[in-house]
Design an enzyme around this catalytic site. Sequence first.
Site, PDB file in Angstrom:
ATOM      1  N   THR A 175       0.730  -1.291   0.066  1.00  0.00           N
ATOM      2  CA  THR A 175      -0.036   0.162   0.143  1.00  0.00           C
ATOM      3  C   THR A 175       0.890   1.242  -0.014  1.00  0.00           C
ATOM      4  O   THR A 175       2.032   1.105   0.355  1.00  0.00           O
ATOM      5  CB  THR A 175      -0.996   0.111   1.379  1.00  0.00           C
ATOM      6  OG1 THR A 175      -1.575   0.989   1.275  1.00  0.00           O
ATOM      7  CG2 THR A 175      -0.156  -0.081   2.365  1.00  0.00           C
ATOM      8  N   GLU A 321      -4.554  -2.926   4.753  1.00  0.00           N
ATOM      9  CA  GLU A 321      -3.806  -3.303   6.074  1.00  0.00           C
ATOM     10  C   GLU A 321      -5.297  -4.141   6.808  1.00  0.00           C
ATOM     11  O   GLU A 321      -5.060  -4.755   7.839  1.00  0.00           O
ATOM     12  CB  GLU A 321      -3.597  -2.175   6.946  1.00  0.00           C
ATOM     13  CG  GLU A 321      -2.636  -1.687   6.557  1.00  0.00           C
ATOM     14  CD  GLU A 321      -2.629  -0.376   5.405  1.00  0.00           C
ATOM     15  OE1 GLU A 321      -3.616  -0.396   4.755  1.00  0.00           O
ATOM     16  OE2 GLU A 321      -1.992   0.511   5.510  1.00  0.00           O
ATOM     17  N   LYS A 430      -6.350  10.385  -2.876  1.00  0.00           N
ATOM     18  CA  LYS A 430      -6.957   9.010  -3.461  1.00  0.00           C
ATOM     19  C   LYS A 430      -7.752   9.515  -4.737  1.00  0.00           C
ATOM     20  O   LYS A 430      -8.810   9.868  -4.679  1.00  0.00           O
ATOM     21  CB  LYS A 430      -7.560   8.333  -2.355  1.00  0.00           C
ATOM     22  CG  LYS A 430      -8.115   6.696  -2.910  1.00  0.00           C
ATOM     23  CD  LYS A 430      -8.268   5.817  -1.807  1.00  0.00           C
ATOM     24  CE  LYS A 430      -8.102   4.468  -2.091  1.00  0.00           C
ATOM     25  NZ  LYS A 430      -8.701   3.520  -1.377  1.00  0.00           N
ATOM     26  N   TRP A 435      -3.776   5.431  -4.958  1.00  0.00           N
ATOM     27  CA  TRP A 435      -3.123   6.693  -4.220  1.00  0.00           C
ATOM     28  C   TRP A 435      -2.066   7.344  -4.811  1.00  0.00           C
ATOM     29  O   TRP A 435      -1.315   6.906  -5.666  1.00  0.00           O
ATOM     30  CB  TRP A 435      -2.467   5.927  -2.850  1.00  0.00           C
ATOM     31  CG  TRP A 435      -3.309   5.167  -1.767  1.00  0.00           C
ATOM     32  CD1 TRP A 435      -3.397   3.921  -1.658  1.00  0.00           C
ATOM     33  CD2 TRP A 435      -4.128   5.923  -0.906  1.00  0.00           C
ATOM     34  NE1 TRP A 435      -4.203   3.947  -0.788  1.00  0.00           N
ATOM     35  CE2 TRP A 435      -5.027   4.799  -0.363  1.00  0.00           C
ATOM     36  CE3 TRP A 435      -4.633   7.266  -0.833  1.00  0.00           C
ATOM     37  CZ2 TRP A 435      -5.840   5.251   0.651  1.00  0.00           C
ATOM     38  CZ3 TRP A 435      -5.670   7.674   0.151  1.00  0.00           C
ATOM     39  CH2 TRP A 435      -6.054   6.658   0.812  1.00  0.00           C
TER      40      TRP A 435
HETATM   41  P1  AMP Z   1      -6.323   1.104   0.334  1.00  0.00           P
HETATM   42  O1  AMP Z   1      -5.493   0.492   1.403  1.00  0.00           O
HETATM   43  O2  AMP Z   1      -5.998   1.621  -0.790  1.00  0.00           O
HETATM   44  O3  AMP Z   1      -7.540   0.072  -0.049  1.00  0.00           O
HETATM   45  O4  AMP Z   1      -7.184   2.406   0.766  1.00  0.00           O
HETATM   46  C1  AMP Z   1      -7.815   2.356   2.297  1.00  0.00           C
HETATM   47  C2  AMP Z   1      -8.350   3.897   2.310  1.00  0.00           C
HETATM   48  O5  AMP Z   1      -9.163   4.205   1.507  1.00  0.00           O
HETATM   49  C3  AMP Z   1      -8.968   4.119   3.954  1.00  0.00           C
HETATM   50  O6  AMP Z   1      -8.046   4.230   4.899  1.00  0.00           O
HETATM   51  C4  AMP Z   1      -9.788   5.310   3.494  1.00  0.00           C
HETATM   52  O7  AMP Z   1      -9.106   6.466   3.490  1.00  0.00           O
HETATM   53  C5  AMP Z   1     -10.125   5.022   2.069  1.00  0.00           C
HETATM   54  N1  AMP Z   1     -11.406   4.695   2.111  1.00  0.00           N
HETATM   55  C6  AMP Z   1     -11.873   3.099   1.992  1.00  0.00           C
HETATM   56  N2  AMP Z   1     -13.272   3.103   1.840  1.00  0.00           N
HETATM   57  C7  AMP Z   1     -13.587   4.034   2.115  1.00  0.00           C
HETATM   58  C8  AMP Z   1     -15.008   4.602   1.909  1.00  0.00           C
HETATM   59  N3  AMP Z   1     -16.045   3.662   2.133  1.00  0.00           N
HETATM   60  N4  AMP Z   1     -15.401   6.142   2.248  1.00  0.00           N
HETATM   61  C9  AMP Z   1     -14.259   6.751   2.543  1.00  0.00           C
HETATM   62  N5  AMP Z   1     -12.872   6.221   2.280  1.00  0.00           N
HETATM   63  C10 AMP Z   1     -12.537   5.028   2.151  1.00  0.00           C
END
Ligand code: AMP
Length: 547
Positions: A175, A321, A430, A435
Amino acid sequence: MDDYPLTLTHVVERAERFHGGREVISRRPDGSIARTTLGACARRARRLASALAGLGVGDGDRVATLLWNQAEHLELYFAVPAMGAVVHTLNPRLHPDGLAFIAADAQDRVIVVDESLLEVFAGFGDTHPFEHVIVVTHGGAVPDGMADYEDLIGRGAPVAWPVLDERRAAALCYTSGTTGRPKGVIYSHRALVLHSMAAALPDQLGVSARDTLLPVVPMFHANAWGLPYAAALIGARLVLPGPRLDPGSVLDLLAGERVTVTAGVPTVWMGMLAALDAEPRRWDLGRLDRLIVGGAAVPRSLLEGYDRHGLTVIQAWGMTETAPLGSVGRLPEDLDAGESDERYAFRARQGIAVPFMDIRARDDDGELVAWDDTAMGELEVRGPWVAAAYHNGQAPDSFTPDGWFRTGDIVRIDHRGCLRICDRAKDLVKSGGEWISSVDLENHLMAHPAVAEAAVVAVPDERWGERPLAVLTLKDGARTDPEELREHLATDFARWQLPERFEFVDVIPRTATGKFKKSVLRERYSATHLEDHDSNGHGPDGGSDLL
Ligand code: AMP
C-alpha cells in the site's frame, strides 16, 4: 475441539470438490470471453504448484503477479498459498520505480505477467533479479528468456497439498506510504479464511452459491476485497473483467453474464451511471442485486442515481491493512420505515464494523471519543484480519502500543457504531481508487530550481473522487509555470498522478509546529475547484485506465 488449521488449502479443496462445476469467466484483453470452472482452476493449481516447485519456489518464497482479473490470477491465488509460498500481487498502475522498490522489498523470486502487461514489466523488470519470468499469452509469442504459463502447467504433475500452519504467510500486497516507500502487508492463511467467511455473511457482502460475482476492484488491490476467495469457499460464479473497465464494457458483462453482485470504487460507478442515464434500456440488469462500493467515499448522488435505476449501492470501508473489509453500510431494519433523507444519510456513511473487527477513535490528546456522531478522532481497528505490523517493520508508529492499527482516517461514530469518515490524517490523495503521495509530490516540486515551498492537498473531483492540487511559493525572482512543473514531475510519477492545478501564493499557511496547514488549504481550494470544475479537462490522462 479439533485444532483444525484455517488455511486457504481448505478453500481451494472445497472449490475443487464441492463447487467444481461453477463457472469462472474471464474477459481477455481483446474482448473475447474465456470460460472455465472453479474445479478446473483448482486442478490446474495443483499442476502449477508442482511446476513452480520445479522452478525452485519453496516455503515462504514470494511469487509476484502482474495480472488483471483473470482466471490465471485465480489459479495463482489458489496454487501459491496452498503450496506454502506467498502470492504477491503487483499493481501495474504504479510508476516503474515504485514497482522496482516493491519487488526488491518483497524479494520476489518469480513473476507471472500477462502478455498485455509486458511493457509495464519492461519498465522495471531489469532492476530486480527475478529468477523466472512466466508469461500468460493470448496468442502472442513468449519473449526470449521467459517461460510460457501454459507450458509450465502442462509439464507439472498434480501435487497433493501439504498441511500448513494457519499462521503462515499466504499473500502480500503493498500500500502507498505517505512518503516514497510503499509498505507491505502480509496476510496469513488464517486471516484470509476468516475474512472470506465474514465477507460472505448475509449482512456483510453476502456471498451465496447462487450469486454471480463480478469484482471490478482489481485482484492486485487488497485481494479484490476478498471476493475471489469468498466465491471459491461458497461456490459463487465468478466473472473476471480483465483490463477493459470502461462503463460500456462493464455494463455489457454485467448484463451478458447476469451478474448478481459487483464491487468497485466510486469512480467506476460514476461512469456507469452516466452511461445508464444516457441509455437506460440498453442493458438488462434485472439480475443485479447490489453494487458494493468502497475504497473512497460514496456520494449521495451515486446512491440516488442507482436507486433511480432500481439498483442498490452498498457502501463498504476497508484498507489494504484490513484485508480489506472493515465495515459495511447495510441499512438497519428500523430505518426501512424512516424518511428517505434519513436512509440516504445512513447509506452515505461508511457503515458498521464487520464481526470480529473492533473499532475505536481517539482524539489528538489520545482520549477515546464518544460515539455521539459529534466528537472526531482517528479510527483505530484490531481484529483477526488486521495487520499487526508492516513487512520489514516499516512505519511502526502505525500501530499503538496496545495493539491497535491506526488507520489515518478521521471519523465520527454514531450511537449505532456507524462510521462517518470526515477527513484523512495521512498525507495522501486517493484518485480513482489509487493513491498519490502528497509528500512525494512536494519533495519533487521543491527540487525544482524555481520552487521555494510546495504543499500538495487533495481536492474533490466529481469523476476521480479526489485530485492533487499543488500550492507553491517561488524563489525570489524565479519563474515557472504548470506545464514546466508537470514535465519536471513526469520523470518520477505516473501521468495520472500529476496535479492539474498549481496555485502560486506568497505564503503557505503553517501550524505552530511549522507544518503546512493542509486543512486550511483543502478548505480554501476545494470550493474554487468545484466551481471551476470541468469534467473533461481536469481528469488525469488515461481515462478508464486509472480504474
Ligand atoms: P487502500 O488501502 O488503498 O484500500 O485504501 C484504504 C483507505 O481508503 C482508507 O483508509 C480510507 O482512507 C479510504 N477508504 C476506503 N473505503 C472508503 C469509504 N467507503 N469511504 C471513504 N474512504 C474510504
